[in-house]
Design an enzyme around this catalytic site. Structure first.
Site, PDB file in Angstrom:
ATOM      1  CD1 TRP A 202      -1.911  -2.057   2.603  1.00 46.85           C
ATOM      2  CD2 TRP A 202      -2.705  -1.669   0.344  1.00 46.85           C
ATOM      3  NE1 TRP A 202      -2.702  -3.118   2.161  1.00 46.85           N
ATOM      4  CE2 TRP A 202      -3.276  -2.940   0.982  1.00 46.85           C
ATOM      5  CE3 TRP A 202      -3.183  -1.362  -0.749  1.00 46.85           C
ATOM      6  CZ2 TRP A 202      -4.383  -3.625   0.112  1.00 46.85           C
ATOM      7  CZ3 TRP A 202      -4.105  -2.150  -1.668  1.00 46.85           C
ATOM      8  CH2 TRP A 202      -4.508  -3.489  -1.139  1.00 46.85           C
TER       9      TRP A 202
ATOM     10  CD  GLU B 132      -1.658   9.582   5.977  1.00 47.45           C
ATOM     11  OE1 GLU B 132      -1.404   9.941   6.714  1.00 47.45           O
ATOM     12  OE2 GLU B 132      -1.747  10.049   4.573  1.00 47.45           O
TER      13      GLU B 132
ATOM     14  CB  THR C 109      -9.108   1.815   9.728  1.00 46.52           C
ATOM     15  OG1 THR C 109      -9.020   1.350  11.176  1.00 46.52           O
ATOM     16  CG2 THR C 109      -8.226   0.964   8.658  1.00 46.52           C
TER      17      THR C 109
END
Length: 415
Positions: A162, A395, A397
């Site tokens: 990611w 950054e 949840t």
């Protein structure tokens, strides 16, 4: 440090108008094309660089705005233009923040300019923290950094996932474990210079939204970086690890990685950027609301504009109220951070949580107001709705934000 105010000064209004013009004239006309192509919009980034919008100087000016509102204003306007293209423009900033938060003055001066390049040769950077088995659970990180004293090099091995700009970046900032016994307290950040052997791009992800932003795995296989690529330097790291070991001994059965005190390298970066992510969400939500409002005023059904129906009008009223509330939370957190006020109630996480949830809700309502048209790619609210899903995920949840808030309010290690 000035007093908090909701009134923008002349400079802030000018910058906001300037960015808005770029978003309206350059980003929006290209948004659908780059969303379909699912590629980094290098021409748009270059256009931003030509006018100084993609540059270290510009973001430094906004970062040091004494009111704290420079970055939120910038993010809101860019993401009002288009979330995917905007993330390609600002994605380098997360890596830059990682260096600014943890690096020495020399490291900042050496590496941050290389992250941006210049108008004639634009570059991007990547911040690599998440892993296939360690996203929100940073204590589960497996990427290792081992110091080779004979050569004064750090050897990095592992896989990151990611990563915005991962594999195509000029400079990668990698968070790795240096002492696995200390959990998240045993992490450090490293610069991987351009062209370093052993770093490669893994899988490039085909995403639901923000498709103009490059997201991929980064594979590190015996990557050797000079000792001075450890952000903050080895002396500072050794001191920090010694303190962490002392706390671990004092706490006994309490795991050092669970500690409420102190910060690790990745968390320091995320804490600094959460209000900015909230501002991104506000921009996307505002874009969807404005489009839905204009549509409701001009679209006629049964001989009258659909906004004449309370079911539509009340939705738009709620959408605008939620957007303004989200912006106020973002501005408060940004001002507090600049003013050095502690987030005693996790105000940074509050701003990110509320704004990201608002973006998902508002964009869904915009699709509903447009009806069948909103479900097609001929209208931008469909793309905005897909883009908005990321704000409650990256950054930290929404669930992690709630956990941070609850722990801060209670003082307890809630799990």
């Amino acid at each position: 440090m000035g007093d908090f105010t909701l009134e923008l000064n002349d400079d802030q209004q000018a910058v906001r108008s300037w960015i808005h013009g770029f978003a309206a004239d350059v980003m929006r006309p290209a948004a659908a094309e780059w969303d379909e192509r699912e590629e980094t919009p290098w021409p748009i980034i270059q256009e931003a660089a030509k006018i100084g919008l993609y540059s270290l100087d510009f973001y430094a000016q906004q970062f040091f705005d004494p009111t704290g509102l420079g970055i939120p204003l910038t993010m809101e306007e860019l993401f009002w233009g288009d979330a995917g293209i905007a993330l390609s423009i600002v994605g380098t900033g997360l890596a830059a923040v990682g260096v600014l938060a943890n690096g020495t003055e020399e490291q900042i001066g050496t590496w941050v300019p290389q992250m941006y390049g210049d108008a004639g040769d634009v570059k991007v950077a990547a911040f690599c923290s998440s892993e296939p088995d360690a996203g929100s659970d940073v204590a589960a990180m497996r990427t290792r950094a081992v110091y080779d004293e004979a050569t004064d090099e750090w050897v990095l091995n592992g896989t990151k996932t990611w990563a915005t700009n991962g594999g195509i970046a000029n400079v990668h900032v990698v968070v790795a474990v240096v002492d696995p016994e200390l959990g998240s307290r045993g992490h450090a950040s490293f610069i991987v210079p351009p062209g370093t052997p052993g770093l490669s791009q893994g899988q490039k992800f085909k995403k639901h939204g923000i498709r103009a932003s490059h997201t991929a795995e980064v594979v590190l296989a015996d990557v050797r970086v000079p000792g001075d690529c450890l952000l903050g330097g080895k002396d500072k790291l050794d001191e920090r690890l010694a303190r962490a070991r002392e706390r671990a001994r004092a706490d006994g059965a309490r795991a050092a990685g669970d500690g409420v005190k102190g910060k690790n390298a990745a968390m320091a970066t995320f804490e600094a950027s959460r209000p900015a992510v909230g501002a991104m969400a506000v921009g996307t939500a505002r874009a969807a609301y404005e489009y839905a409002l204009e549509y409701a005023v001009t679209r006629e059904q049964f001989g009258r504009p659909i906004i004449d129906n309370q079911g539509i009008a009340f939705q738009l009223a709620d959408m605008r109220t939620q957007i303004d509330a989200a912006r106020l939370l973002v501005w408060r957190a940004s001002w507090m951070a600049t003013a050095g006020r502690p987030f005693t109630s996790a105000e940074g996480s509050m701003s990110k949580l509320f704004a990201s949830e608002t973006a998902k809700k508002v964009t869904a309502q915009a699709v509903q107001i447009l009806g069948g048209n909103g479900f097609t790619r001929e209208y931008p609210v469909e793309r905005m709705h897909r883009d908005s899903a990321i704000y409650t995920i990256f950054e930290g949840t929404s669930e992690i934000q709630r956990l941070v808030i609850a722990r801060t309010l209670s003082g307890l290690p809630i799990r």
